[in-house]
Scaffold this active site. Structure first.
Site, short mmCIF file in Angstrom:
data_model
loop_
_atom_site.label_atom_id
_atom_site.label_comp_id
_atom_site.label_asym_id
_atom_site.label_seq_id
_atom_site.Cartn_x
_atom_site.Cartn_y
_atom_site.Cartn_z
N LYS A 121 0.71 -1.12 0.13
CA LYS A 121 -0.13 -0.02 0.08
C LYS A 121 0.87 1.17 0.06
O LYS A 121 0.54 2.27 -0.75
CB LYS A 121 -0.81 0.19 1.20
N GLY A 152 6.74 -2.18 10.85
CA GLY A 152 7.66 -1.29 10.01
C GLY A 152 7.70 -1.59 8.55
O GLY A 152 8.69 -1.11 7.88
N TRP A 171 19.09 9.77 4.11
CA TRP A 171 17.72 9.31 4.68
C TRP A 171 17.67 9.04 6.12
O TRP A 171 18.37 8.09 6.50
CB TRP A 171 16.90 8.40 3.98
N ASP A 239 -0.20 5.28 10.36
CA ASP A 239 -0.79 4.12 9.88
C ASP A 239 -1.64 3.53 11.25
O ASP A 239 -1.89 2.41 11.33
CB ASP A 239 0.08 3.49 9.41
N LYS A 279 -3.90 7.34 7.64
CA LYS A 279 -5.03 6.40 7.50
C LYS A 279 -6.36 6.37 8.29
O LYS A 279 -6.11 6.81 9.41
CB LYS A 279 -4.44 4.83 8.06
#
Length: 743
Positions: A121, A152, A171, A239, A279
């Protein structure tokens, strides 16, 4: 034999890709599957603006008739699922899910790390939207924060995307979730899958109380300090959810407080130009209208997205917000939200009054809800029809759709192969794999009926019934051996971790979670356990079971030819009789007192008990001679603290085993062959410091751990602790069944 005679064998022609051979109808359906997105756009000449902070959280909630009609219509369709067995229905909808083979296809072709549905997703979101700000990519530094992230998959998906998309940047990421290791976190909200967490613990924020609860105001205020080394936060994902299967029709209302907290956290942390992914589920309530309007006022672009890899029959939606533009304008409003931050935020009062929501926004919102509600209703109705009867042709077409969708996904989102050396966890999978999480069984109606039953009835009907009810023909424990002494470890990495005091031991990484749930319910619900004068010593013995007594265990140990001395952490009263016919007599050392009735579900988590146990172990290690034996009566080893003590003993003895007992405490650790490590003096000093810290800890807090989790989860220790706790819990449940039968 004629071997070839110069004739070359023809290779079979390569199978044509389904992307080239399938019909247009399948192509169109799959293309639409991955194109379920709607956006909020202010009308020309109109600007949506943030309400005045003075009207925030002042008015009661209102309902929107058109949205409530959509909710009612959807729930009517969902109610048709109430008599469906969940496992059977899940198997059916997995097959009818057009994107159902995407994750398995990705695992086999792209070597994706932690490749779950969540991975697919989020990778889809990354491939659909310009989620990573250009400013971050140009500077070569990307900073992301992932809320409610366990296990994760968003992190591993973003890593895969960056490593295979030629996006060269430094990152940095930080993640948060309810701490799967905090023993008072229950399973209804906590994801216990720690495959990535255990390898990346320094990057996880659990807050000063170690719970990981992002709905606590103090954790919200601590998080900016935790990420202060980041130049700017470019991306926040959230999420979060929890188990709503007991009341699926009210999922939106139940999860709303968490979503508000996630959004406030993102608005506080994000830098200008940043992105936010949240979400949500259905969007029918005024709380959702207000939250989405808040986001629409803060970001240049707000999109409602249903990933193709999200099962079409559920209510899950992702709010994708791009280009945060209100960093300064929102400060006064954000200050008020932070002052009211917590699990009750927006529960009693609405975020904004109805009058502050423009009609143009509400009209778009209603159209968006109508669109996604229709998609969900159509999917559920199709699944119901196919559940009754699925023809061979329908099955064949679904298989084609699934195969095409997997190939389409890989090509559409350019998912490339990633070597293992580029994973987040380069070391691969963790050696210790815990027992799987409980799966909901039966239909909704059946589960509601089971909720009304007692624990004994539910235990008897489930998978654990025969295991708990059977009588033991031999004493448990002696066959489970933890060999040592363990290799030297890095004492410099040990530290005493403080957190919120445990009100109850609800979970443990070292036991079967469902068995612990049953035990806690049995202890809390038993009338005799609730009696003020009752003690766990009153648990009856089972006359049909074979079990050891303290006398029999000590007699065996003290008769062993290799045992030169035996020290017992317990008073003489633990062993009722003087041993006869043995080579040596044991020496008894005052051990911990065992918690009384008011702490029955604390198990080994009571701070006073832990302090006494540590003190006794520390004193015992100072008295041990080379080759001597130590016996420690234990109620359980569910907590990280007690597990750390077992680990300490693992460093010092040739092997450790345990025996279940007919009495209380229900088991004893037997540590054989004292073999002190070279670092014993440093180890004893460290334990002394831990004990001093425990004496000074402030009210409401507790030392939760002193051995790093990485140490506790390596080697054979987790398996030993799991075997120990399973045996102890099984025995107590077995005895409580006998207790119920005798009343």
């Amino acid at each position: 034999m004629n071997r070839g005679r110069g004739v070359r064998k023809r290779n079979a022609p390569e199978k044509a890709s389904i992307l080239e051979t399938c019909d247009e109808e399948i192509r169109a359906e799959v293309a639409q599957l991955f194109n379920k997105v709607r956006s909020y756009v202010p009308p020309a000449g109109e600007k949506w603006t943030l309400p005045d902070p003075n009207v925030v959280l002042c008015d009661p909630h209102v309902s929107h008739p058109r949205l409530q009609a959509l909710k009612h219509s959807l729930n009517e369709v969902k109610n048709q699922l109430s008599d469906k067995d969940l496992s059977v229905w899940h198997q059916h909808t997995c097959f009818t899910n057009r994107a159902g083979t995407v994750t398995s296809h990705l695992r086999s072709t792209t070597n994706a790390e932690l490749c779950t549905q969540a991975w697919a997703k989020f990778y889809e979101i990354l491939g659909t939207f310009q989620l990573l700000p250009d400013s971050a990519l140009k500077t070569g530094e990307l900073n992301s924060i992932h809320l409610c992230e366990a296990p994760g998959a968003f992190i591993s998906a973003l890593n895969h995307f960056l490593k295979t998309s030629s996006l060269h940047c430094d990152w940095n990421w930080i993640a948060n979730t309810l701490n799967p290791y905090y023993e008072a976190n229950g399973r209804g909200c906590t994801i216990t899958d720690d495959r990535l967490i255990v390898h990346t613990l320094p990057w996880w924020f659990f807050g000063s109380d170690n719970t990981g609860d992002i709905m606590l105001q103090k954790h919200l205020l601590e998080l900016p300090r935790f990420v202060s080394n980041m130049r700017s936060v470019d991306l926040v994902t959230a999420d979060g959810s929890f188990d709503c299967q007991g009341d699926p029709g009210e999922q939106e209302r139940l999860v709303a407080p968490l979503q508000h907290c996630e959004a406030i956290c993102a608005l506080l942390l994000l830098g200008t130009g940043g992105s936010f992914v949240l979400k949500m589920f259905t969007l029918f309530e005024h709380s959702s209208v207000c939250l989405l309007y808040l986001l629409a006022c803060c970001f240049r672009s707000v999109n409602i997205f249903k990933p193709g890899t999200s099962k079409s029959g559920n209510s899950e939606l992702y709010i994708v917000c791009l280009d945060y533009q209100a960093k300064e304008q929102i400060r006064p409003l954000l200050s008020k939200l932070i002052r009211n931050y917590g699990p009750d935020l927006a529960s009693t009062a609405s975020l904004f009054p109805r009058r502050c929501i423009p009609d143009s926004f509400l009209s778009q919102h209603e159209e968006i809800c109508t669109f996604f509600q229709a998609l969900q209703v159509n999917t559920i109705q199709e699944n119901l029809r196919l559940f009754v009867c699925m023809s061979t042709e329908q099955r064949r077409r679904l298989e084609q759709l699934r195969e095409y969708a997997a190939e389409f996904y890989t090509k559409r989102f350019s998912v490339q192969y990633l070597p293992r050396k580029s994973w987040v966890c380069r070391g691969g999978v963790v050696r210790w794999v815990k027992v799987c999480e409980r799966k909901q069984m039966g239909s909704l109606n059946q589960r509601k009926e089971m909720e009304l039953q007692g624990w004994k009835q539910r235990l008897a009907q489930g998978n654990y019934g025969p295991f708990i009810e059977k009588h033991l023909v031999a004493a448990e424990g002696c066959e489970v051996v933890l060999n040592g002494p363990l290799d030297e470890c890095d004492l410099g990495a040990w530290f005493a971790l403080e957190g919120a005091a445990l009100p109850k031991v609800c979970s443990s990484i070292f036991c079967d979670q469902e068995m612990l749930d049953f035990l806690n319910e049995a202890l809390e619900g038993n009338l005799r356990v609730k009696t003020v004068n009752w003690s766990l010593k009153a648990l009856p013995t089972c006359s049909s079971c074979s079990s050891d007594s303290p006398v029999s265990i000590l007699s065996e140990i003290c008769s062993h030819p290799d045992v030169t001395s035996c020290l017992v952490l317990g008073s003489q009263s633990w062993c009722d009789d003087k041993l006869t016919g043995v080579r040596i007599q044991p020496e008894f050392l005052q051990g911990p007192s065992y918690c009384g009735v008011q702490n029955v579900t604390m198990h080994d988590g009571q701070p006073d008990y832990q302090l006494e146990l540590l003190n006794a172990v520390l004193f015992a290690l100072q008295k041990q001679d080379q080759g001597s034996t130590l016996v420690i009566p234990l109620s359980s080893a569910l907590t990280r603290f007690t597990s750390g003590l077992v680990f300490t003993l693992h460093l010092c003895f040739r092997y450790i085993t345990f025996r279940c007992l007919s009495g209380w405490p229900p088991a004893a650790l037997v540590c054989m062959g004292f073999s002190p490590p070279s670092a014993l003096p440093s180890l004893l000093d460290f334990l002394q410091n831990v004990m001093e810290k425990m004496k000074k800890v402030e009210l409401g807090r507790q030392v939760l751990q002193f051995v790093p989790l990485e140490e506790l989860l390596r080697g054979e220790l987790p398996h030993f602790l799991s075997s120990f706790n399973t045996a102890v819990i099984r025995q107590q449940l077995h005895m409580l069944i006998q207790l119920d039968q005798s009343t």
